[in-house]
Scaffold this motif. Structure first.
Motif, mmCIF file in Angstrom:
data_model
loop_
_atom_site.group_PDB
_atom_site.id
_atom_site.type_symbol
_atom_site.label_atom_id
_atom_site.label_comp_id
_atom_site.label_asym_id
_atom_site.label_seq_id
_atom_site.Cartn_x
_atom_site.Cartn_y
_atom_site.Cartn_z
ATOM 1 N N MET A 262 -0.720 5.992 3.464
ATOM 2 C CA MET A 262 -1.147 4.588 3.071
ATOM 3 C C MET A 262 -1.834 4.621 1.927
ATOM 4 O O MET A 262 -1.844 3.756 0.791
ATOM 5 N N THR A 263 -2.736 5.576 1.595
ATOM 6 C CA THR A 263 -3.560 5.679 0.623
ATOM 7 C C THR A 263 -3.260 5.688 -0.825
ATOM 8 O O THR A 263 -3.380 5.067 -1.752
ATOM 9 N N ALA A 264 -1.971 6.569 -0.725
ATOM 10 C CA ALA A 264 -1.096 6.814 -1.801
ATOM 11 C C ALA A 264 -0.507 5.606 -2.336
ATOM 12 O O ALA A 264 -0.309 5.103 -3.407
ATOM 13 N N VAL A 265 -0.120 4.590 -1.541
ATOM 14 C CA VAL A 265 0.575 3.162 -1.553
ATOM 15 C C VAL A 265 -0.248 2.426 -2.161
ATOM 16 O O VAL A 265 0.092 1.531 -3.232
ATOM 17 N N LEU A 266 -1.659 2.425 -1.755
ATOM 18 C CA LEU A 266 -2.612 1.438 -2.092
ATOM 19 C C LEU A 266 -2.933 1.983 -3.664
ATOM 20 O O LEU A 266 -3.339 0.868 -4.398
ATOM 21 N N VAL A 267 -3.235 3.131 -4.018
ATOM 22 C CA VAL A 267 -3.556 3.587 -5.331
ATOM 23 C C VAL A 267 -2.286 3.154 -6.121
ATOM 24 O O VAL A 267 -2.588 2.513 -7.160
ATOM 25 N N LEU A 268 -1.138 3.499 -6.018
ATOM 26 C CA LEU A 268 -0.031 2.806 -6.854
ATOM 27 C C LEU A 268 -0.089 1.378 -7.031
ATOM 28 O O LEU A 268 -0.110 1.198 -8.094
ATOM 29 N N VAL A 269 -0.475 0.683 -5.967
ATOM 30 C CA VAL A 269 -0.537 -0.736 -6.301
ATOM 31 C C VAL A 269 -1.628 -1.107 -7.044
ATOM 32 O O VAL A 269 -1.513 -2.042 -7.934
ATOM 33 N N ALA A 270 -2.831 -0.586 -6.700
ATOM 34 C CA ALA A 270 -3.984 -0.854 -7.544
ATOM 35 C C ALA A 270 -3.924 -0.464 -8.789
ATOM 36 O O ALA A 270 -4.263 -1.503 -9.813
ATOM 37 N N LEU A 271 -3.202 0.609 -9.206
ATOM 38 C CA LEU A 271 -3.053 1.042 -10.686
ATOM 39 C C LEU A 271 -2.009 0.490 -11.393
ATOM 40 O O LEU A 271 -2.294 -0.219 -12.476
#
Length: 155
Positions: free
Chosen positions: A1-10
């Motif tokens: 989930m963290t990877a998806v959130l980082v992708l969305v944020a960036l």
């Protein structure tokens, strides 16, 4: 989930900051050179294309960063995601309370019949200042997001 959130944020933050930077560097100087009728026409054109894209990007940035600040990787990343979340939330606040009301007023005008007192009511100088404010905030958010990600990359 963290990877998806980082992708969305960036991704969302990069797109939002890029659009705002374009508007500060190119869009505002162009708009300030136009006669009132042309200015209103261009605002109608741009306004109907950047909505809802731009607000969605900024809100996604803020939400992803809040979640990363609370549940993301430890160390310096969480506070950096928190800084990004606050900066993105401030972009939303400035947009909603300053830029959007001015833009809505301009977009309510008839380009063929600008108000007689348009020179006195021209929102371009104020809009440009607030746009620069939210541009800087979006870039601060993006910088914080990038640095947060760099802190958790394997060395």
């Amino acid at each position: 989930m963290t990877a998806v959130l980082v992708l969305v944020a960036l991704s969302a933050n990069g797109l939002a900051a890029g659009v705002l930077l374009w508007s500060a560097v190119c869009g505002v100087p162009l708009l300030r050179t136009l006669a009132p009728d042309r200015y209103i026409e261009v605002e109608l054109l741009w306004g109907n294309r950047f909505e809802p894209f731009q607000p969605i990007c900024v809100v996604l940035t803020a939400l992803a960063d809040v979640l990363l600040a609370v549940t993301g990787p430890g160390g310096p990343a969480r506070p950096l995601f928190g800084v990004a979340a606050v900066a993105a939330a401030l972009v939303v606040a400035v947009s909603a309370t300053r830029n959007v009301p001015m833009k809505r007023w301009v977009m309510s005008l008839d380009p063929a019949h600008p108000p007689e007192d348009f020179a006195d009511a021209d929102p371009r100088p104020d809009w440009a200042r607030w746009n620069l404010t939210r541009t800087v905030l979006a870039i601060v958010a993006f910088g914080a997001n990038v640095v947060a990600v760099v802190t958790v990359l394997p060395t």
